[in-house]
Design a protein around this motif. Sequence first.
Motif, PDB file in Angstrom:
ATOM      1  N   VAL A 120       0.832  -1.214   0.000  1.00 28.92           N
ATOM      2  CA  VAL A 120       0.000   0.000   0.000  1.00 28.92           C
ATOM      3  C   VAL A 120       0.867   1.264   0.000  1.00 28.92           C
ATOM      4  CG1 VAL A 120      -1.697   1.345   1.308  1.00 28.92           C
ATOM      5  CG2 VAL A 120      -1.957  -1.138   1.097  1.00 28.92           C
ATOM      6  N   ILE A 121       1.958   1.265   0.764  1.00 27.71           N
ATOM      7  CA  ILE A 121       2.773   2.477   0.908  1.00 27.71           C
ATOM      8  C   ILE A 121       3.308   2.945  -0.451  1.00 27.71           C
ATOM      9  CG2 ILE A 121       4.914   3.400   1.868  1.00 27.71           C
ATOM     10  CD1 ILE A 121       4.403   1.672   4.353  1.00 27.71           C
ATOM     11  N   GLY A 122       3.943   2.039  -1.173  1.00 24.62           N
ATOM     12  CA  GLY A 122       4.486   2.404  -2.473  1.00 24.62           C
ATOM     13  C   GLY A 122       3.404   2.728  -3.483  1.00 24.62           C
ATOM     14  N   THR A 123       2.312   1.981  -3.422  1.00 22.30           N
ATOM     15  CA  THR A 123       1.202   2.219  -4.359  1.00 22.30           C
ATOM     16  C   THR A 123       0.594   3.594  -4.146  1.00 22.30           C
ATOM     17  OG1 THR A 123       0.713  -0.156  -4.508  1.00 22.30           O
ATOM     18  CG2 THR A 123      -1.052   1.369  -5.112  1.00 22.30           C
ATOM     19  N   ARG A 124       0.425   4.007  -2.888  1.00 23.39           N
ATOM     20  CA  ARG A 124      -0.129   5.335  -2.597  1.00 23.39           C
ATOM     21  C   ARG A 124       0.780   6.446  -3.129  1.00 23.39           C
ATOM     22  NH1 ARG A 124      -4.532   6.070   0.583  1.00 23.39           N
ATOM     23  NH2 ARG A 124      -5.119   4.487   2.121  1.00 23.39           N
ATOM     24  N   LYS A 125       2.082   6.226  -3.061  1.00 27.22           N
ATOM     25  CA  LYS A 125       3.011   7.252  -3.540  1.00 27.22           C
ATOM     26  C   LYS A 125       2.748   7.581  -5.006  1.00 27.22           C
ATOM     27  CE  LYS A 125       7.221   7.690  -2.212  1.00 27.22           C
ATOM     28  NZ  LYS A 125       8.662   7.545  -1.890  1.00 27.22           N
ATOM     29  N   VAL A 126       2.447   6.566  -5.786  1.00 24.58           N
ATOM     30  CA  VAL A 126       2.190   6.793  -7.206  1.00 24.58           C
ATOM     31  C   VAL A 126       0.767   7.299  -7.425  1.00 24.58           C
ATOM     32  CG1 VAL A 126       2.205   5.758  -9.513  1.00 24.58           C
ATOM     33  CG2 VAL A 126       3.884   5.042  -7.806  1.00 24.58           C
ATOM     34  N   MET A 127      -0.179   6.813  -6.652  1.00 22.04           N
ATOM     35  CA  MET A 127      -1.552   7.322  -6.755  1.00 22.04           C
ATOM     36  C   MET A 127      -1.595   8.838  -6.539  1.00 22.04           C
ATOM     37  SD  MET A 127      -3.495   4.307  -4.584  1.00 22.04           S
ATOM     38  CE  MET A 127      -4.964   5.298  -4.255  1.00 22.04           C
ATOM     39  N   ASN A 128      -0.745   9.314  -5.644  1.00 19.85           N
ATOM     40  CA  ASN A 128      -0.739  10.742  -5.279  1.00 19.85           C
ATOM     41  C   ASN A 128       0.290  11.560  -6.065  1.00 19.85           C
ATOM     42  OD1 ASN A 128      -2.721  10.226  -3.310  1.00 19.85           O
ATOM     43  ND2 ASN A 128      -1.174   9.706  -1.775  1.00 19.85           N
ATOM     44  N   ALA A 129       1.017  10.918  -6.968  1.00 17.95           N
ATOM     45  CA  ALA A 129       2.060  11.613  -7.717  1.00 17.95           C
ATOM     46  C   ALA A 129       1.468  12.455  -8.848  1.00 17.95           C
ATOM     47  CB  ALA A 129       3.054  10.613  -8.286  1.00 17.95           C
ATOM     48  N   LYS A 130       2.239  13.389  -9.328  1.00 17.14           N
ATOM     49  CA  LYS A 130       1.835  14.219 -10.460  1.00 17.14           C
ATOM     50  C   LYS A 130       1.734  13.350 -11.711  1.00 17.14           C
ATOM     51  CE  LYS A 130       3.106  18.496 -12.866  1.00 17.14           C
ATOM     52  NZ  LYS A 130       4.119  19.580 -12.965  1.00 17.14           N
ATOM     53  N   PRO A 131       0.653  13.457 -12.469  1.00 19.11           N
ATOM     54  CA  PRO A 131       0.468  12.592 -13.649  1.00 19.11           C
ATOM     55  C   PRO A 131       1.240  13.088 -14.872  1.00 19.11           C
ATOM     56  CG  PRO A 131      -1.442  14.007 -13.389  1.00 19.11           C
ATOM     57  CD  PRO A 131      -0.546  14.294 -12.209  1.00 19.11           C
ATOM     58  N   ASP A 132       2.546  13.047 -14.788  1.00 18.62           N
ATOM     59  CA  ASP A 132       3.378  13.564 -15.872  1.00 18.62           C
ATOM     60  C   ASP A 132       4.295  12.500 -16.482  1.00 18.62           C
ATOM     61  OD1 ASP A 132       5.112  13.186 -13.768  1.00 18.62           O
ATOM     62  OD2 ASP A 132       5.659  15.296 -13.541  1.00 18.62           O
ATOM     63  N   GLY A 133       4.119  11.233 -16.070  1.00 19.72           N
ATOM     64  CA  GLY A 133       4.931  10.153 -16.612  1.00 19.72           C
ATOM     65  C   GLY A 133       6.280   9.992 -15.964  1.00 19.72           C
ATOM     66  N   LEU A 134       6.566  10.809 -14.944  1.00 18.62           N
ATOM     67  CA  LEU A 134       7.885  10.764 -14.309  1.00 18.62           C
ATOM     68  C   LEU A 134       7.910   9.898 -13.052  1.00 18.62           C
ATOM     69  CD1 LEU A 134       8.946  14.510 -14.716  1.00 18.62           C
ATOM     70  CD2 LEU A 134       9.417  12.565 -16.228  1.00 18.62           C
ATOM     71  N   THR A 135       6.731   9.500 -12.564  1.00 12.46           N
ATOM     72  CA  THR A 135       6.646   8.604 -11.409  1.00 12.46           C
ATOM     73  C   THR A 135       5.726   7.453 -11.785  1.00 12.46           C
ATOM     74  OG1 THR A 135       6.916  10.474  -9.893  1.00 12.46           O
ATOM     75  CG2 THR A 135       6.133   8.400  -8.954  1.00 12.46           C
ATOM     76  N   LEU A 136       6.263   6.243 -11.793  1.00 17.92           N
ATOM     77  CA  LEU A 136       5.515   5.072 -12.227  1.00 17.92           C
ATOM     78  C   LEU A 136       5.564   3.987 -11.151  1.00 17.92           C
ATOM     79  CD1 LEU A 136       6.957   4.887 -15.862  1.00 17.92           C
ATOM     80  CD2 LEU A 136       4.766   5.894 -15.173  1.00 17.92           C
ATOM     81  N   LEU A 137       4.573   3.130 -11.169  1.00 19.59           N
ATOM     82  CA  LEU A 137       4.462   2.049 -10.191  1.00 19.59           C
ATOM     83  C   LEU A 137       4.728   0.711 -10.861  1.00 19.59           C
ATOM     84  CD1 LEU A 137       3.490   1.022  -7.330  1.00 19.59           C
ATOM     85  CD2 LEU A 137       1.206   0.862  -8.353  1.00 19.59           C
ATOM     86  N   VAL A 138       5.515  -0.130 -10.208  1.00 16.06           N
ATOM     87  CA  VAL A 138       5.705  -1.514 -10.636  1.00 16.06           C
ATOM     88  C   VAL A 138       4.842  -2.386  -9.727  1.00 16.06           C
ATOM     89  CG1 VAL A 138       7.350  -3.386 -10.974  1.00 16.06           C
ATOM     90  CG2 VAL A 138       8.069  -1.023 -11.374  1.00 16.06           C
ATOM     91  N   GLN A 139       3.889  -3.085 -10.315  1.00 15.66           N
ATOM     92  CA  GLN A 139       2.999  -3.902  -9.492  1.00 15.66           C
ATOM     93  C   GLN A 139       2.677  -5.214 -10.181  1.00 15.66           C
ATOM     94  OE1 GLN A 139       1.691  -4.778  -6.889  1.00 15.66           O
ATOM     95  NE2 GLN A 139       1.108  -3.114  -5.496  1.00 15.66           N
ATOM     96  N   LEU A 140       2.047  -6.099  -9.416  1.00 20.88           N
ATOM     97  CA  LEU A 140       1.595  -7.392  -9.880  1.00 20.88           C
ATOM     98  C   LEU A 140       0.127  -7.553  -9.494  1.00 20.88           C
ATOM     99  CD1 LEU A 140       3.140 -10.036  -7.474  1.00 20.88           C
ATOM    100  CD2 LEU A 140       3.827  -7.662  -7.379  1.00 20.88           C
ATOM    101  N   PRO A 141      -0.510  -8.689  -9.742  1.00 19.85           N
ATOM    102  CA  PRO A 141      -1.953  -8.782  -9.484  1.00 19.85           C
ATOM    103  C   PRO A 141      -2.395  -8.469  -8.063  1.00 19.85           C
ATOM    104  CG  PRO A 141      -1.293 -10.553 -10.931  1.00 19.85           C
ATOM    105  CD  PRO A 141      -0.019  -9.865 -10.504  1.00 19.85           C
ATOM    106  N   SER A 142      -1.480  -8.477  -7.101  1.00 21.67           N
ATOM    107  CA  SER A 142      -1.838  -8.105  -5.726  1.00 21.67           C
ATOM    108  C   SER A 142      -2.467  -6.717  -5.661  1.00 21.67           C
ATOM    109  CB  SER A 142      -0.600  -8.135  -4.831  1.00 21.67           C
ATOM    110  OG  SER A 142      -0.137  -9.448  -4.661  1.00 21.67           O
ATOM    111  N   LEU A 143      -2.165  -5.865  -6.631  1.00 18.13           N
ATOM    112  CA  LEU A 143      -2.759  -4.529  -6.679  1.00 18.13           C
ATOM    113  C   LEU A 143      -4.275  -4.587  -6.629  1.00 18.13           C
ATOM    114  CD1 LEU A 143      -2.449  -1.412  -7.282  1.00 18.13           C
ATOM    115  CD2 LEU A 143      -2.681  -2.034  -9.697  1.00 18.13           C
ATOM    116  N   THR A 144      -4.856  -5.601  -7.278  1.00 15.26           N
ATOM    117  CA  THR A 144      -6.319  -5.690  -7.363  1.00 15.26           C
ATOM    118  C   THR A 144      -6.964  -6.125  -6.051  1.00 15.26           C
ATOM    119  OG1 THR A 144      -6.347  -7.997  -8.128  1.00 15.26           O
ATOM    120  CG2 THR A 144      -6.093  -6.286  -9.807  1.00 15.26           C
ATOM    121  N   ILE A 145      -6.144  -6.545  -5.085  1.00 16.11           N
ATOM    122  CA  ILE A 145      -6.681  -7.033  -3.810  1.00 16.11           C
ATOM    123  C   ILE A 145      -6.630  -5.957  -2.725  1.00 16.11           C
ATOM    124  CG2 ILE A 145      -6.581  -8.930  -2.128  1.00 16.11           C
ATOM    125  CD1 ILE A 145      -4.937 -10.516  -4.114  1.00 16.11           C
ATOM    126  N   ILE A 146      -5.831  -4.926  -2.921  1.00 13.63           N
ATOM    127  CA  ILE A 146      -5.608  -3.938  -1.861  1.00 13.63           C
ATOM    128  C   ILE A 146      -6.913  -3.383  -1.305  1.00 13.63           C
ATOM    129  CG2 ILE A 146      -4.734  -1.592  -1.442  1.00 13.63           C
ATOM    130  CD1 ILE A 146      -2.285  -2.294  -3.088  1.00 13.63           C
TER     131      ILE A 146
END
Length: 327
Positions: free
Chosen positions: A81-107
Motif C-alpha cells: 500500500v505504501i508504495g502504491t499510494r506514492k504513485v496514486m498521489n504523484a503528479k500525472p506527468d509520466g515521471l513517477t511510475l508504479l511496478v505492481q503485480l496482481p496483488s494490486l487488485t486485492i488492496i
Amino acid sequence: MKIFHSRLARTMTRALIVAASLTLALAARAADWVPNRPVTLIVPYSPGGGVDAQARAVAEQLQRMWGQTVIVENAPGADGVIGTRKVMNAKPDGLTLLVQLPSLTIIRHLPTYKGPDPVSQLTPVSAFSSLPAVVVATSSVAGKNLGEVVRSCKALADPCSLGTTEIMARLLGRALSDEAAMPNLVVVNYKGGGQLVADLIGNNVKLGIMGLTPVLPHHKSGALKVVMTLGDKRSAALPDVPTAVESGFASFNIGTWYGLFAPKGTPPEVVQGIAAAVGRAVRSEGARKAFASVAAEPLGNTPSEFAAMVRVESERYTALVKKFPLE
C-alpha cells in the motif's frame, strides 16, 4: 433522397478522416514523447526479490533509450500500500511510475485499507513480463508434488506452516487450506522473499507461496523443492514441475504479470509513449538475458491489452476474497 445519402456519406467520410488524423497525431506524439527529467519506478516491495530484479532490468533499458536517469525506488510496507499510494498521489506527468503485480487488485479488500480502489486511481501502461508463482516445500517434508506434500503435512504432529510475501499469496494460502482440507494450516506473512527463503531452508516454515526467482537456485541445489507452479502452463525453467491444473488445485490456475502503472490523469500520449518504450526495452538483448536469469518471460503489451489483464485479475481475486475474506 440521393442528395441526403450523398451528404451523409460525405459527412461520415470526413468524420473517419478526422478520427484517423487524430489517431495518427496521438501516435506521433506518443512516439516522440521522452521524459525531460529523471523517472522514478516505485517498487512497493523489498529489494532483492523477483519484482525488484525485473524492475531494474527494465529501468536500465529505458534509461539507455531515453538518455535520462531512471531510478528504482523500493517503498515496501503495508502489503504494497505504501508504495502504491506514492504513485496514486504523484503528479500525472509520466515521471513517477508504479511496478505492481496482481496483488494490486486485492488492496481495496484489505480490512485495514481506507481510501479509493487503487486500480481506479492508476492507469495501466504495460505488463513487461510474466513469471509463475510457485508452491515450495522444505526438504524435511516428504513428497514430490503438492498432493504428496499435503499428505505428509497432515501426518505431522504439529500443524504445517506456510509462508507468504504479499496479499495475493496470503489469499491463496487460505484457498489451499480449504481445497486441501488443512484447516490447521498456519499462514505466516513475511516482508520479503529473502527472509522467507531463509526460514524455509532453516525449516522454520514447511511451505511457501511466492515468486519463482528467489526459490529457483535453492530448488536446483536441492535445499528446497518446488512442488507446483501456479497456472496451466509449465515453466520453461521447471519443465518437470506440474502446474496447478495438472495437480488438481483449481483455485491456483492463476498467472502472474509484472507491469507499470501511471497516476490517473496521465496524458494518453505519455502513457502510449512509455508503453512503446517498454515494448522495445523488453525485446532488447539485455532485458531478455535479465528476464531469462530469473525465469521470466517478456511481454511488453499495449495499455489496452494490459488494462484487460487487470480487469480479469480484479474479477478473479474479488471472487476469491468473497470466498476467503481477508483478516
